[in-house]
Design a protein around this motif. Structure first.
Motif, short mmCIF file in Angstrom:
data_model
loop_
_atom_site.label_atom_id
_atom_site.label_comp_id
_atom_site.label_asym_id
_atom_site.label_seq_id
_atom_site.Cartn_x
_atom_site.Cartn_y
_atom_site.Cartn_z
N VAL A 97 0.84 -1.20 0.00
CA VAL A 97 0.00 0.00 0.00
C VAL A 97 0.87 1.25 0.00
CG1 VAL A 97 -1.72 1.30 1.32
CG2 VAL A 97 -1.90 -1.19 1.14
N GLU A 98 0.48 2.25 -0.81
CA GLU A 98 1.28 3.47 -0.93
C GLU A 98 0.60 4.71 -0.35
OE1 GLU A 98 3.55 3.65 -4.86
OE2 GLU A 98 2.02 2.11 -5.26
N VAL A 99 -0.70 4.63 -0.10
CA VAL A 99 -1.42 5.72 0.54
C VAL A 99 -2.61 5.10 1.27
CG1 VAL A 99 -2.83 6.22 -1.52
CG2 VAL A 99 -2.53 7.98 0.24
N ALA A 105 7.05 10.07 15.34
CA ALA A 105 8.25 10.87 15.64
C ALA A 105 9.09 11.09 14.38
CB ALA A 105 9.09 10.19 16.71
N ASN A 106 9.11 10.09 13.49
CA ASN A 106 9.93 10.17 12.28
C ASN A 106 9.17 10.67 11.06
OD1 ASN A 106 12.27 9.19 13.55
ND2 ASN A 106 11.66 7.06 13.23
N GLY A 107 7.88 10.95 11.21
CA GLY A 107 7.09 11.46 10.08
C GLY A 107 6.80 10.43 9.01
N GLY A 162 6.27 10.69 3.68
CA GLY A 162 6.73 9.56 4.47
C GLY A 162 6.56 8.25 3.73
N LYS A 163 6.94 7.16 4.40
CA LYS A 163 6.91 5.87 3.70
C LYS A 163 5.49 5.36 3.49
CE LYS A 163 7.81 2.94 7.81
NZ LYS A 163 8.73 1.92 8.37
N LEU A 164 4.53 5.77 4.32
CA LEU A 164 3.12 5.47 4.08
C LEU A 164 2.28 6.66 4.56
CD1 LEU A 164 0.83 3.62 3.17
CD2 LEU A 164 0.76 2.69 5.49
N PRO A 165 1.99 7.61 3.67
CA PRO A 165 1.14 8.74 4.05
C PRO A 165 -0.25 8.26 4.46
CG PRO A 165 2.33 9.21 2.02
CD PRO A 165 2.52 7.75 2.30
N ILE A 166 -0.71 8.73 5.62
CA ILE A 166 -2.00 8.32 6.18
C ILE A 166 -2.89 9.54 6.36
CG2 ILE A 166 -3.15 7.34 8.20
CD1 ILE A 166 -0.71 5.53 8.60
N ARG A 173 5.93 5.12 -5.18
CA ARG A 173 7.28 4.57 -5.28
C ARG A 173 7.92 4.78 -6.63
NH1 ARG A 173 4.85 -0.44 -2.04
NH2 ARG A 173 4.89 0.56 0.00
N ASP A 174 7.10 4.98 -7.67
CA ASP A 174 7.67 5.21 -9.00
C ASP A 174 7.71 6.69 -9.36
OD1 ASP A 174 5.03 5.78 -9.46
OD2 ASP A 174 4.72 4.24 -11.00
N GLY A 175 7.29 7.56 -8.42
CA GLY A 175 7.29 8.99 -8.68
C GLY A 175 6.14 9.46 -9.54
#
Length: 390
Positions: free
Chosen positions: A279-281, A312-314, A320-324, A364-366
């Motif tokens: 999952v990317e979003v 804490a790491n965003g 971020g790695k998984l925008p929520i 992930r592919d921009g």
């Protein structure tokens, strides 16, 4: 069963307060926006599913949209009303009975907390007299328990809200469109310990409509070109299993039971043939800050307690790695019950189409995300999950 089902049109009425329009009129507005987006007319629609909790029956929308004699089913399933309407529309097309279907939700709640009645949920009057029908109190107690079990700090609760308002400021359909800093959130008036007023969503107004099509019809309409159509990979709706701990429940089992969100999430991932790592979003139910934290784990995106590191790491922020909750979620948009679950799906449609503007996720592919995940939770303990794919 028929071939794949696609969302080919999406429309939204901005959330918040719109004094000059009734809830139903906001729903009608969203339907017309969705029809325009799909390049269709109301007369083209073959069936419809929709609902609201406080703004009347959805099928009355035909008075404004047109009397075409289509079958229109009213849906009532708490906060999962929108997700359930979407599931019904998807199933209607997948069955082969229809090629075009509408899922719509809208609402217009008065100011103040939701005022649920014990009898509506099979509970005695004493349950309301304890204050537990007030959802702010229930969710505060639930997150207190979770924080103690898994080492979650109040600062992490505040960071969820800070992220929500930051994203809402970038979202045209959001109600709360101003950023609020962490210090202000943490020092705001306490509503129910440990949650301050900026950590809760508010009942609001709004409408969302989605138009679904069979693969054959989507191709016929040219809707799959230029990322116009978004495939529904899987929808799953689950109610509470034994020994779960849910809203409007008069007791807590001494045993650790299952959770409706865990069950719905597992069914959706298995049905789509993917895992949480794909999952990317994601849009997760955030009735209050603690709900988003708990649902991150219940949906499989992290382990219990890892949310401290995530916030804490965003990692769940834009970039971020998984925008929520990229549009600010319920915290920034408010919660019109009938529309809220469909708003999440609308947001993922916009993200997968690359039309989310300042809040667009790169993927992930921009080129934008390929897989979007939405989750809604409602009383008295049910969850709906929808996974979309471009």
């Amino acid at each position: 069963m028929s071939e794949n089902v696609y969302i080919i049109g999406a429309g939204i009425h901005p959330f918040g307060r719109t004094e000059e329009r009734s809830g139903r009129e906001q729903g009608v507005y969203a339907v017309r926006e969705a029809l325009k987006d799909a390049g269709l007319e109301w007369a083209d629609m073959e069936c419809a599913y929709g609902g609201s909790a406080a703004a009347g029956s959805a099928d009355i929308m035909v008075n404004e949209l047109g009397l075409t004699s289509l079958p229109f089913t009213n849906v009532a399933n708490g906060c999962a009303t929108g997700g359930s309407a979407l599931a019904a529309a998807q199933q209607a097309i997948a069955s082969g009975m229809y090629d075009l279907a509408l899922a719509v939700g809208f609402d217009k709640h008065p100011r103040g907390a939701f005022n649920a009645k014990p009898a509506d949920y099979g509970l005695p009057d004493w349950y309301g007299q304890t204050g537990m029908m007030l959802t702010t109190q229930f969710f505060a107690l639930k997150i207190q328990r979770y924080m103690q079990l898994h080492g979650i700090s109040r600062t992490t609760l505040g960071r969820v809200a800070e992220k929500a308002f930051r994203n809402g400021a970038k979202t045209p359909h959001a109600w709360r469109r101003s950023e609020i800093d962490l210090e202000t959130i943490m020092n705001a008036p306490m509503i129910n310990d440990p949650l301050t007023k900026f950590m809760f969503c508010s009942p609001s107004e709004g409408g969302v409509a989605l138009i679904l099509a069979s693969e054959k019809k989507a191709k016929e309409l040219g809707a799959l070109q230029n990322r116009g159509g978004v495939k529904i990979a899987k929808i799953a709706v689950k109610t509470r299993p034994p020994d779960s701990f849910e809203v409007f429940q008069p007791g807590v089992s001494v045993k650790e039971g299952g959770k409706p969100t865990v069950l719905a999430s597992k069914a959706a991932f298995e049905g789509a043939g993917i895992g949480p790592e794909d999952v990317e979003v994601a849009q997760l139910q955030d009735t209050e800050s603690g709900a988003e934290i708990m649902h991150m784990a219940e949906n499989g995106f992290c382990k219990d307690g890892e949310q401290e590191e995530w916030l804490a790491n965003g990692w769940s922020a834009l970039g971020g790695k998984l925008p929520i909750n990229t549009d600010g979620g319920c915290l920034a948009c408010g919660e019109p019950i009938g529309a809220s679950g469909l708003r999440q799906v609308y947001e993922n449609v916009e993200q997968l189409r690359g039309r989310a503007g300042d809040r667009q996720v790169a993927g992930r592919d921009g080129k934008g995300p390929k897989l979007g995940y939405s989750h809604v939770y409602g009383a008295p303990g049910l969850s709906a999950v929808a996974i979309l794919e471009r």
